[in-house]
Design a protein around this motif. Structure first.
Motif, short mmCIF file in Angstrom:
data_model
loop_
_atom_site.label_atom_id
_atom_site.label_comp_id
_atom_site.label_asym_id
_atom_site.label_seq_id
_atom_site.Cartn_x
_atom_site.Cartn_y
_atom_site.Cartn_z
N ALA A 30 0.84 -1.20 0.00
CA ALA A 30 0.00 0.00 0.00
C ALA A 30 0.88 1.24 0.00
CB ALA A 30 -0.92 0.01 1.22
N PHE A 34 -1.73 5.66 3.31
CA PHE A 34 -2.67 4.65 3.82
C PHE A 34 -2.01 3.82 4.92
CE2 PHE A 34 -5.10 0.54 2.95
CZ PHE A 34 -6.11 0.87 3.83
N THR A 48 -8.75 -4.56 -2.29
CA THR A 48 -7.48 -5.03 -2.83
C THR A 48 -7.54 -5.26 -4.33
OG1 THR A 48 -8.04 -7.34 -2.40
CG2 THR A 48 -6.84 -6.17 -0.67
N TYR A 60 -2.41 -5.47 -3.58
CA TYR A 60 -2.26 -4.04 -3.35
C TYR A 60 -3.51 -3.57 -2.63
CZ TYR A 60 1.58 -4.44 -6.61
OH TYR A 60 2.76 -4.82 -7.22
N PHE A 62 -6.12 -0.68 -0.66
CA PHE A 62 -6.64 0.68 -0.77
C PHE A 62 -7.70 0.93 0.29
CE2 PHE A 62 -5.11 -0.86 -4.78
CZ PHE A 62 -4.26 0.16 -5.18
N LYS A 63 -7.78 2.17 0.71
CA LYS A 63 -8.70 2.58 1.77
C LYS A 63 -10.16 2.48 1.34
CE LYS A 63 -9.54 6.49 4.84
NZ LYS A 63 -9.01 7.78 5.29
N ASP A 67 -10.29 4.73 -4.62
CA ASP A 67 -8.83 4.63 -4.80
C ASP A 67 -8.47 3.38 -5.60
OD1 ASP A 67 -8.58 6.94 -3.34
OD2 ASP A 67 -7.87 5.96 -1.51
N LEU A 68 -9.15 2.28 -5.32
CA LEU A 68 -8.91 1.04 -6.06
C LEU A 68 -9.25 1.22 -7.54
CD1 LEU A 68 -8.39 -2.00 -6.40
CD2 LEU A 68 -10.74 -2.38 -5.63
N PHE A 71 -6.56 3.23 -9.30
CA PHE A 71 -5.38 2.39 -9.52
C PHE A 71 -5.58 1.47 -10.72
CE2 PHE A 71 -3.14 -1.65 -8.70
CZ PHE A 71 -1.83 -1.20 -8.63
#
Length: 78
Positions: A30, A34, A48, A60, A62-63, A67-68, A71
């Motif tokens: 991460a 985060f 994830t 990986y 993410f909050k 955000d995911l 990405f």
């Protein structure tokens, strides 16, 4: 595909945290911001992205879902 995990942070490093879920420890990479929010022994929810390549299987974290999704959008850029 692993897309979401909920569990307890049992350890942290510079670029990853270890999340225990049902007795299994997942190493989740991460970003620094985060990771700074995650506290050892706290219960957390992490979205994830599971990336599988020739010899590597990485998670990986993410909050939140936004955000995911950002990405995953960046992964499509050539």
């Amino acid at each position: 595909m692993i897309s979401y995990l909920r569990g307890k942070i049992i350890n942290k490093s510079i670029n990853y945290a270890i999340l225990e879920v049902a007795g299994i420890g997942y190493q989740i990479f991460a970003g620094e911001n985060f990771l700074n929010e995650l506290k050892i022994n706290s219960e957390v929810e992490i979205y994830t992205h599971h990336q599988v390549r020739e010899e590597v299987s990485d998670l990986y974290g993410f909050k939140n879902m936004e955000d995911l999704e950002l990405f995953e959008l960046l992964l499509t850029v050539s």
